[in-house]
Design a protein around this motif. Sequence first.
Motif, PDB file in Angstrom:
ATOM      1  N   THR A   1     -18.523   3.537   4.498  1.00 56.07           N
ATOM      2  CA  THR A   1     -17.614   3.055   3.462  1.00 56.07           C
ATOM      3  C   THR A   1     -17.736   1.554   3.319  1.00 56.07           C
ATOM      4  OG1 THR A   1     -15.955   2.988   5.172  1.00 56.07           O
ATOM      5  CG2 THR A   1     -15.876   4.840   3.650  1.00 56.07           C
TER       6      THR A   1
ATOM      7  N   CYS B   1      -8.762  10.540  -0.663  1.00 53.58           N
ATOM      8  CA  CYS B   1      -7.963  11.250  -1.664  1.00 53.58           C
ATOM      9  C   CYS B   1      -8.859  12.031  -2.622  1.00 53.58           C
ATOM     10  CB  CYS B   1      -7.161  10.198  -2.445  1.00 53.58           C
ATOM     11  SG  CYS B   1      -5.547  10.749  -2.902  1.00 53.58           S
TER      12      CYS B   1
ATOM     13  N   GLU C   1     -11.111   4.078  -5.724  1.00 47.30           N
ATOM     14  CA  GLU C   1      -9.732   3.762  -5.342  1.00 47.30           C
ATOM     15  C   GLU C   1      -9.392   4.318  -3.973  1.00 47.30           C
ATOM     16  OE1 GLU C   1      -8.003   1.579  -6.751  1.00 47.30           O
ATOM     17  OE2 GLU C   1      -9.456   1.365  -8.345  1.00 47.30           O
ATOM     18  N   ASP C   2      -9.810   5.551  -3.709  1.00 45.13           N
ATOM     19  CA  ASP C   2      -9.467   6.139  -2.408  1.00 45.13           C
ATOM     20  C   ASP C   2     -10.365   7.342  -2.181  1.00 45.13           C
ATOM     21  OD1 ASP C   2      -8.302   7.228  -0.143  1.00 45.13           O
ATOM     22  OD2 ASP C   2      -6.295   6.607  -0.761  1.00 45.13           O
ATOM     23  N   ASP C   3     -11.370   7.158  -1.353  1.00 46.75           N
ATOM     24  CA  ASP C   3     -12.337   8.253  -1.277  1.00 46.75           C
ATOM     25  C   ASP C   3     -11.820   9.450  -0.481  1.00 46.75           C
ATOM     26  OD1 ASP C   3     -14.599   6.951   1.262  1.00 46.75           O
ATOM     27  OD2 ASP C   3     -12.473   6.615   0.929  1.00 46.75           O
TER      28      ASP C   3
ATOM     29  N   GLU D   1      -7.697   0.930   9.047  1.00 47.95           N
ATOM     30  CA  GLU D   1      -7.037   1.464   7.856  1.00 47.95           C
ATOM     31  C   GLU D   1      -7.460   0.707   6.623  1.00 47.95           C
ATOM     32  OE1 GLU D   1      -2.837   3.013   9.413  1.00 47.95           O
ATOM     33  OE2 GLU D   1      -2.793   1.972   7.484  1.00 47.95           O
ATOM     34  N   LYS D   2      -7.350  -0.610   6.718  1.00 47.82           N
ATOM     35  CA  LYS D   2      -7.726  -1.388   5.543  1.00 47.82           C
ATOM     36  C   LYS D   2      -9.220  -1.687   5.615  1.00 47.82           C
ATOM     37  CE  LYS D   2      -6.130  -5.469   7.981  1.00 47.82           C
ATOM     38  NZ  LYS D   2      -6.030  -6.881   7.909  1.00 47.82           N
TER      39      LYS D   2
ATOM     40  N   LYS E   1      -4.533  -4.370  -3.103  1.00 52.23           N
ATOM     41  CA  LYS E   1      -5.411  -3.264  -2.766  1.00 52.23           C
ATOM     42  C   LYS E   1      -6.726  -3.348  -3.523  1.00 52.23           C
ATOM     43  CE  LYS E   1      -2.937   0.765  -1.162  1.00 52.23           C
ATOM     44  NZ  LYS E   1      -2.653   2.169  -1.424  1.00 52.23           N
TER      45      LYS E   1
END
Lengths: 304, 326, 370
Positions: free
Chosen positions: B107, B192, B188-190, A302-303, A99
């Motif tokens: 993004t 979130c 890491e996870d926008d 998604e990725k 990731k």
Amino acid sequence: MDATVLLQQVVNGLSIGLVYALMAIGFTLIFGVLNVVNFAHGEVYTLGAFVGLIVITALKPPLWLVLVLVLASGALAGIVLERLAFRPFRRFRDEAALKSKAMREATLLSSLAVSIIVREALELKFSGEMQTIAQAYLLQRPIQLGPVTITDGNLIIFALSVAMLAALQFVLYRTRIGLAIRAVSNNVLGAQFVGIDTTRAIVATFVVGSMLGAVAGIMVGLYQGAIFPNMGFEPGVKAFVAMVMGGLSSIPGAVVCALILGVAESVATQFFSDGWKALVSYGFLLATLWFFPAGLFGFKREKM
Amino acid sequence: MSARLNLVLVLALGALLAGLVALGSSYFHQIAITTMIFVILSASLNLITGSAGLLSLGHAAFFGVGAYAAALLSTRLGWPFWLTLPAAGAAAAAVGALVAVPTMRLTSIYFAVATLGIGEMIYVTMLNWVGFTRGPMGIRSIPGLELWGFKGIAFALVVTAGVMLAVLWLVHRLVHSYYGNAMRALREDDACADAMGIDVGRLKLQAFSVACALAGVAGALFAHTTGYISPESFKFGESILVLSMIVVGGLGSVYGSVIGAVILSVLPELLRELGSWRMIAVGAVLFLSILFLPRGLVGEVSAIELIRRQLRRRDRGDGGARRVAW
Amino acid sequence: MTSSIRSLIAAGALLAATGAALAQDIVVGYQIPLTGTQSQYGEVFRNAATMQLEKFNAAGGVGGRKVQIVYEDSKSDPKEAVNIARKFVDDKRIVAVLGDFASGPSMAAGEVYGKEGMPQLSQTASHPDFLKVSNWQFRNITTQAQEGPFNAKWLRDGGIKTVAVIGLQNDWGLSATGEFAKAFEAQGGKVTSTELFNPGARDFKAILTKVVQAKPEAIYFAMFYEEGALILQQAKQLNVAAKLYSASPFYAPKLLELAGPAAEGVLLSTTFVADNPAPHVVAFVGDYKKRFGGEPNQFAAQAYDAVGILLDAIKRVGPNATRAQIRDSLAATANYPGVTGATTFDKVTREPNKTLAKLQIKDGKFVVVH
């Protein structure tokens, strides 16, 4: 203002756009499947052109034989590239690494490093200047189509793009390895779980993508009459932009956007000036991304 | 990494600089100045790309905006460097904020391509707006760094070092704070992060503006210490160079940006003896460094930490406690 | 054991001897792009410089002392140019510097040389402000302020009333287009359009299509030979009817190789003509062909003369020349018999005064016309 002039500019733009599109096809294939930006694609393109040039100067064979040899060299380059710049980074199997954005930047940089080495080595051997090409091979015979002029090179490149797209469709949808490639592009771990040899599929992707890139290199080199070590840089950037504009995983989308970029550049030159055309084409890019944050033909992936 | 270590490093830098000044070689001074300017640049890029996770491919353009701002203000209006530096930072931040607005919804790779486009647009403007920037003619005879009678390259060295330390301190404080945590959450996870209540758009804009401001300051230093600037120094290739520095050094880490900048600035000079093989050698070094240390030399979780963790896990056998990175 | 001691002693003696020899040599620095996208120019400069240097040293050098050239690769990057400038300035042995190729690196390095007092002679830096950086800068290339009006007059004398100008967006191209257009209009002509393209452009069809709309009688190309070859080919593809003119950077055998039949009929001005029957030009061209294969182009000739002018200036001062003395000696250069013509530096501006010739490409060769 004359309509024929505008038409000629559109035709000029399409011919530039096709050059970008040729490069974008291979580039998008590799990105679409592996989610990695292959910075070395421009160098594979350049290598294809140089191999073609060496073959032409040494053996003077018919054009189809040149293409076959260039395809072979492209395949070889793809195998070496994958082995050198991409495989070592798949040794990290833990989830954090998969990731991690840092890992992706790592492959970006490793392909960049390889591209630097290849380009500098070519410059060392051939010097940075444009190489002389035997006049007989240049694809520059003008053809008059009513009010507009094109060259035989334009037609050949157009035919080549169509052939490439068709060949790609065939490989991806009608062969086993194509099935494996599509599986890997969808979900790498999942593909492994169902027993697909992901390494082989990835190598195949690189081989096909690099073959396309190498052929693009020699064709454009012969059409423009310009073969030099840095030739892959600008089309590479445009291909990257076209790919993202088109929605990342869509090859036809990348081609369409490459054509749009080319036409935007030519028309901008007509109405403004050549120096400012980058503003227009990149302005187009930003406008597209503003209205379509996932590209023109992309859907939310998604990725990322 | 403790405050004590930082103090030791700063003192070591001071000693190194004193040694350089004593040595009297302006060649070493110039290399040191260029290296420190690139340290500032890579620290600023590390802020958005390393900590906030937004890959920016147009950073050299903001470097250029700062350089041109400083050059124009000092040659046309006669401003001294202690005014042009902040002005350049402000100009770059303003341009950065302006161009960041349309990219806020984008993004990762889309953002990257948008920044690439923006960088190219700024470069083309620098090149073609001849009336304002003098286009390819560039701006020459930019006054050097001068204050109260101190001038010359040794003084420039001291000033650059001072600015660099200030910038590094600022970046260090930003990264090691709740603000830094917010940026890392964004990375890491926008989605979130947004769900947790972080104003994602505003955070991106702020981080981007700060990074551009720092790049602008670096640009101003570049203009004053080189004396002549032209658009060719601010192309896409330079952005890639700075990106390489932070990836080699380690994304998200202040020490990493310093090390990466030092390596990629000093190495080409050291390898001059190799003649035509020089750039091939640099490419090879780049490749090998990323091969063996893909997270960078001093990454956010440094290579040493990784090894230590593996060893500890094996010893403990209970999965090992998760150690929070410094 | 003894053999390695012997080799150590031999090595030591060799080192000492070289050191002694170097200590006696006069050293000149030369910064050029030896790698990167403009390395082809740097290589040509180095070739020509080597030839000129060997000839000079063989003829006795400076009062018995030889001159040595130290080359550094600037990659045509202003940052590197500044580093090299500092390196050269620090080296006490170096008394003068040649280079750089492009104006960007030359100007950036020039700022250093001006501050620290090192004479700098560039064979090609054409930036209009180059000589204004300080008193220490020199160049031996024709300025566009001279070549532009010369070409404008050529077109006007030929009866051409309308011209379109297509130029490269760099400092040379900008001044070339500007000076030519200004002179052409001052002489009563009309410039239908001026189009500039960014460096690195490879496709000019859009520009050509735009420019021929106004049906100019001639097109003036202000660019170097690589883009030139491409634009000539594309002009042929688009059936452009106008007469095609250009300036001295077009004078390169490579242009003919790259453009092939598309170059036929192009007219250009030049300072250097390889077919010049003057003995020193014949010798230069012959030697160059023998050593490096292929005729020298204008860039080689420029470098050959630049090195020659500098060596001549050093010789006039003497074996213990200082940087300041060499600067003054360079400034006094008058009627130096170069292969690019007799060169004199103006007493006030230090600009070089050169004569220009007219060429046309006929049957794949450059032919002098009048």
